[in-house]
Scaffold this motif. Structure first.
Motif, mmCIF file in Angstrom:
data_model
loop_
_atom_site.group_PDB
_atom_site.id
_atom_site.type_symbol
_atom_site.label_atom_id
_atom_site.label_comp_id
_atom_site.label_asym_id
_atom_site.label_seq_id
_atom_site.Cartn_x
_atom_site.Cartn_y
_atom_site.Cartn_z
ATOM 1 N N ALA A 91 0.835 -1.212 0.000
ATOM 2 C CA ALA A 91 0.000 0.000 0.000
ATOM 3 C C ALA A 91 0.866 1.258 0.000
ATOM 4 C CB ALA A 91 -0.921 -0.011 1.211
ATOM 5 N N ARG A 92 1.946 1.226 0.777
ATOM 6 C CA ARG A 92 2.871 2.370 0.809
ATOM 7 C C ARG A 92 3.475 2.637 -0.563
ATOM 8 N NH1 ARG A 92 8.301 1.570 1.826
ATOM 9 N NH2 ARG A 92 7.876 -0.359 2.979
ATOM 10 N N HIS A 93 3.932 1.581 -1.234
ATOM 11 C CA HIS A 93 4.521 1.746 -2.565
ATOM 12 C C HIS A 93 3.488 2.259 -3.565
ATOM 13 C CE1 HIS A 93 8.218 0.006 -1.228
ATOM 14 N NE2 HIS A 93 7.712 -1.205 -1.050
ATOM 15 N N LEU A 94 2.263 1.765 -3.470
ATOM 16 C CA LEU A 94 1.217 2.201 -4.396
ATOM 17 C C LEU A 94 0.929 3.685 -4.224
ATOM 18 C CD1 LEU A 94 -1.265 -0.803 -4.164
ATOM 19 C CD2 LEU A 94 0.184 -0.218 -6.104
ATOM 20 N N LEU A 95 0.763 4.112 -2.965
ATOM 21 C CA LEU A 95 0.484 5.525 -2.715
ATOM 22 C C LEU A 95 1.646 6.388 -3.197
ATOM 23 C CD1 LEU A 95 -1.737 7.289 -1.353
ATOM 24 C CD2 LEU A 95 -0.289 7.292 0.677
ATOM 25 N N ASN A 96 2.852 5.916 -2.967
ATOM 26 C CA ASN A 96 4.041 6.663 -3.398
ATOM 27 C C ASN A 96 4.127 6.755 -4.910
ATOM 28 O OD1 ASN A 96 5.976 8.086 -1.977
ATOM 29 N ND2 ASN A 96 7.569 6.545 -2.273
ATOM 30 N N VAL A 121 -6.549 3.643 -2.561
ATOM 31 C CA VAL A 121 -6.041 2.448 -1.904
ATOM 32 C C VAL A 121 -6.360 2.530 -0.419
ATOM 33 C CG1 VAL A 121 -3.752 3.494 -1.703
ATOM 34 C CG2 VAL A 121 -3.993 1.028 -1.461
ATOM 35 N N SER A 122 -6.853 1.434 0.137
ATOM 36 C CA SER A 122 -7.157 1.340 1.567
ATOM 37 C C SER A 122 -6.640 0.017 2.103
ATOM 38 C CB SER A 122 -8.669 1.399 1.816
ATOM 39 O OG SER A 122 -9.206 2.659 1.496
#
Length: 305
Positions: free
Chosen positions: A118-123, A129-130
């Motif tokens: 999730a962190r990589h996706l948001l970055n 994303v949740s």
């Protein structure tokens, strides 16, 4: 261990038809989300540049320990590699489908892979994303706890779902809308008894969304939650995630090689986690035939490939 296909009523799961009634509704003029996911799992598998091996559940546990003890590779480095491979696949599916991403995370390393993803996706700019955390926060330890903190500090939406996971999952599904990619990072390879409690409720909620949704797909991390990594099926009396694809870490899991395991896992691809090649060869069995493993030609789980 006895291993039944997922339509067996003794397990409390409703029989599932392998045709279009299985929920794979098509939208004219575009490729559906489940097909995109399967293609991306195959593509990720082709990117594997290490040895192709088959790992038992015990060998997977030993791989993490020995990487650190013998080669000085910390377990959090392996988790970061795993989550980067996972996020790369999810990001590509999102790019082509504009899907939102709902990650179901448990308290262990499987959940750590999910929150790091999730962190990589948001970055990378994926904003829809949740993460639903299906465990009390205090149960997350070590690398999983570290990644949970990092994800939250970087702005990932993390929902406490341990009390009523089904309700939390349905709320996030309604907020994210469709198309929706569900990432199953609940339990991982350590399961030896039927899933229970909050994890079981989350499994049921995930499967219900997939069955009801016209454009909902499920990607399992390592093995579908609820399944035994060595048999590929839930322990007798148990229930499990029904996935469209599975990205398994470091090597093919023994239970995902056969037809029974693929009934739950769908298309299976391997993601490198940066484990030492010598160690993979020592702990695993050579498996040159595992590339892009999925249903055999002519076998259709959802009417698509």
């Amino acid at each position: 261990m006895l291993c039944f296909l997922r339509g067996d009523r003794r397990w409390g799961a409703a029989p599932i038809d392998c045709g279009m009634a299985h929920g794979a509704k098509r939208t004219s003029g575009k490729v559906d989300l489940r097909t995109l996911l399967r293609r991306e799992v195959r593509r990720q598998d082709r990117l594997l540049d290490g040895p192709r091996v088959v790992l038992s559940a015990e060998a997977s546990r030993r791989l993490d320990r020995a990487s650190a003890q013998e080669f000085g590779v910390p377990s959090i480095v392996l988790m970061e590699h795993a989550s980067l491979g996972l996020a790369g696949a999810v990001r590509e599916v999102c790019r082509k489908s504009r899907a939102g991403v709902l990650i179901l995370a448990g308290p262990g390393n499987n959940g750590g892979d999910g929150t790091a993803c999730a962190r990589h996706l948001l970055n990378a700019g994926v904003e829809r994303v949740s993460v639903v955390l299906v465990a009390e926060r205090g149960r997350a330890q070590g690398d999983a706890a570290t990644n949970l903190v990092m994800a939250e500090r970087m702005g990932v939406r993390v929902i406490a779902g341990h009390k009523r996971p089904g309700a939390a999952i349905r709320r996030e599904e309604a907020r994210l809308g469709e198309p929706l990619l569900i990432v199953d990072a609940l339990l991982g390879t350590g399961l030896s008894r039927p899933a229970a409690g909050a994890a079981l409720e989350a499994i049921r909620a995930c499967n219900a969304l997939r069955e009801a949704g016209a454009d909902v797909a499920t990607l399992a991390v390592d093995v579908p939650s609820g399944c035994d990594a060595d048999s590929g099926c839930p322990p007798e009396g148990g229930e499990a995630i029904v996935a469209d694809g599975t990205l398994t870490m470091a090597g093919m899991k023994a239970g995902l090689r056969g037809r029974a395991g693929r009934e739950w896992a769908g298309i299976v691809g391997i993601v490198s986690i940066g484990a030492p090649r010598k160690l993979l060869r020592r702990l695993g069995k050579a498996d040159s035939a595992s590339e892009g493993r999925g249903p055999k030609p002519g076998f259709r789980r959802d009417g698509g490939g």
